[in-house]
Each structure stands twice: as C-alpha cells, then as structure tokens.
Design an enzyme around this catalytic site. Sequence first.
Site, PDB file in Angstrom:
ATOM      1  N   GLY A   1      23.990  41.164 -14.743  1.00 41.08           N
ATOM      2  CA  GLY A   1      22.684  40.758 -14.264  1.00 41.08           C
ATOM      3  C   GLY A   1      21.925  41.967 -13.755  1.00 41.08           C
ATOM      4  O   GLY A   1      21.210  42.652 -14.488  1.00 41.08           O
TER       5      GLY A   1
ATOM      6  N   GLY B   1       5.712  18.045   8.572  1.00 38.10           N
ATOM      7  CA  GLY B   1       6.754  17.299   9.261  1.00 38.10           C
ATOM      8  C   GLY B   1       7.600  16.502   8.280  1.00 38.10           C
ATOM      9  O   GLY B   1       7.979  16.986   7.215  1.00 38.10           O
TER      10      GLY B   1
ATOM     11  N   GLU C   1      13.928  38.858 -12.095  1.00 35.02           N
ATOM     12  CA  GLU C   1      13.260  40.155 -12.278  1.00 35.02           C
ATOM     13  C   GLU C   1      13.833  41.206 -11.323  1.00 35.02           C
ATOM     14  O   GLU C   1      13.127  42.114 -10.864  1.00 35.02           O
ATOM     15  CB  GLU C   1      11.744  40.046 -12.077  1.00 35.02           C
ATOM     16  CG  GLU C   1      11.062  39.019 -12.957  1.00 35.02           C
ATOM     17  CD  GLU C   1      10.936  39.451 -14.396  1.00 35.02           C
ATOM     18  OE1 GLU C   1      11.716  40.321 -14.832  1.00 35.02           O
ATOM     19  OE2 GLU C   1      10.081  38.907 -15.098  1.00 35.02           O
TER      20      GLU C   1
END
Length: 380
Positions: A133, A339, A363
């Site tokens: 990777g 909330g 990236e």
Amino acid sequence: MAVDRMLPTSEAHDLLALTRDLADKELRPRAADHERDETFPEGLFPLLGEAGLLGLPYPEEQGGGGQPYEVYLQVLEELGAAWAAVAVATSVHGLSCFPLATFGTPEQQERWLPDMLGGTLLGAYSLSEPQAGSDAAALSCKAVRDGDHYRISGTKAWITNGGTADFYSTFLRTGEGSKGVTCFLVPRDLEGLSFGKPEDKMGLRAIPTASATYDDALLDADRRLGAEGQGLPIAFAALDSGRLGIAAVAVGLAQGALDDAVAYAKERTTFGRKIIDHQGLGFLLADMAAAVDSARATYLDAARRRDAGRPYGRQASVAKLVATDAAMKVTTDAVQVLGGYGYTRDFPLERYMREAKIMQIFEGTNQIQRLVIARGLAAG
C-alpha cells in the site's frame, strides 16, 4: 451556502456556477439512495463529461478544458459538497489520465486521450496491492515482455472505480527494486483480467472499490507509458496532483457538513433561543468554519504553486493532511450539533462522518503525509 470564491477569470466563475447547478440538480437528489443501496450512478459520469468537468486541468489540444489547477480543484470541492463519492471518482479519473497526458507519446495521446478527457471512458488508478500500500516499491504483480506483448500475472487491490472503469493506469513489476516498476494503460476488457467483489465499505458506497486479478493476461506493448522502470516516478508525480484532488473533495465534504449544521442551528430552539445563539454552540460552529476556510487555503496555495510551475509536493502533502483531518473533525462536530438527530440516518451528517474517514487513508495515509513533509524539511 455558496462559498465566496476568488477566481481568476469570468470563465472560471461561469464554470463554478455550472458545476453548482449540476450538483444541485443531478447529484444531491440521488446521493442518499445510491449510497444506501450501494448502486453505481449509471449515466452520471458521461453527463459530467458532456459538461466538460472530467478533463478540466488538461490542455485543450489534448481534449481537456485548459483550466488552471486552482479552478479544477474548486470544481471538485463543489462536487464534494454535494456527493463525496462522485467527487472522489472524478478526482481518481483525473489522476488516472495523468500518466498518459504527461508521459505518453503523441501517438498514444492522440489515440486514447480524447475519449478519456471527454468522458466517454471512465478511468481508474491501480497502484496498491494486498501487501503493498504505502510501500509502493514492494509491488509484486508482474509484467514480463513477450515479443510485442507483456504477460501480466498477479493481483492489484483497492482500486476506486474497480470493475466499472473502462481503463486502468496500472503499475507493474518489470524488474528488480524501485527501478523495476513500469506504468501501463490497461483496458477493462483485457482477456485474463477479472475483478473481485467490491469491498464492503464504511462510506463512499456508491462507487466500487475492488481488487483486480491478472491471470497470464496478454497486453499489447504499445500500452506501456514511459520507459521500463519509470513507473514509480510517474506514480509519485501523479499522486502529488491526486492528493490535491482529495484535499479539495475533503473541503467540499466539510463545507457541506458545516452548511447543514448551521441551517439546523438556526432553526432548532432551546430555552427560548435558537441554538446558534448559545455561545457554546456558536463557538463550535465558528471553529468548524475556521477549519474549513483554513483547509481551503492550503489546497489553493499548493494549486497556485503547481499552476506557476513551482515545486509543490510538500504543499500537496500539507493540503491533503490538513484538509482531510479537518473534514474528519468538522463532520464529527456537525453530528454533535444535531445531537441525537445527527446520529440517525434521517439526516446526512452520519454519512458525511463515515465518508470523511477514508480521506485520511487513501492517496497516502496521513501518517505517510507527515513522513513526506518531514523528509522535505530535512532536505532543506
């Protein structure tokens, strides 16, 4: 809320207005359903191509829009504010055109670029592998020269638009070490190429991310881009531009979350006052706005350096780091503003928060960006 933009030309103003109109009519109404159902938006990318949005930063003589990068990135931001997955796919398409547009021969560019930049063909960028990777030099999927062809065997991973794109800018091992990687333009219909089941992702579900397997696939040698062994310099040059694309999309996502949070805070009342008028909430929204504006400034600075022909690699990493971290924080805070409603799927804020997470990862992870920035500082 429309962003008050500083654009270089009246043409750029018209382009952003066109993008905003298209986003309002074609992207926003479809995003929630496609993301929920994990369905690809058929017909949308040809529409973006017809509008001229898929080849904006490339020269007009190549079939592109001839726009400065600072304008192109603001188009991506507008798309990102409406539908992050489509904006990411658009950025990846632009990234996948870079190797051919920058390193291809005139004959290769004449043959393939017009359809790529005009939107007839959708592209993908195929660098990562299951075990490679961030360490791109560890690629093992290989291409072996065989006469007028290359025989390709192995697996590529984490391909945005994988299985859907028409072409793949792919980086394959042709030799040893970091100088043994070469770039190829691979068509989707290549015999021996198959795609795995799309990943079951946290966000960006409308756009597939898939692996590709090459089983002794035979690719014409004229689809090699650049020289053998030039692959990693091509990949890293492309990624500098690609990181700016993701930075712009992240800012768009954060802007969309901020807009929704402000709109809610202006309507919701507690203790007899709109919640935006309570200092605690008002200050939170102010910090969110400051984060969005600051992130936008970082990507525009890097883009203007790129447009001026100046080095911008470190600034691209800074922009990607700052913008995606900002998107994660702003979307999280936007959920907080709403909330309990923010935690439900009745509002899009929970989706924005899920979508922001991946932007800190692809990236080049934000840890890798810090490494790139530190190396740049060390080099002086």
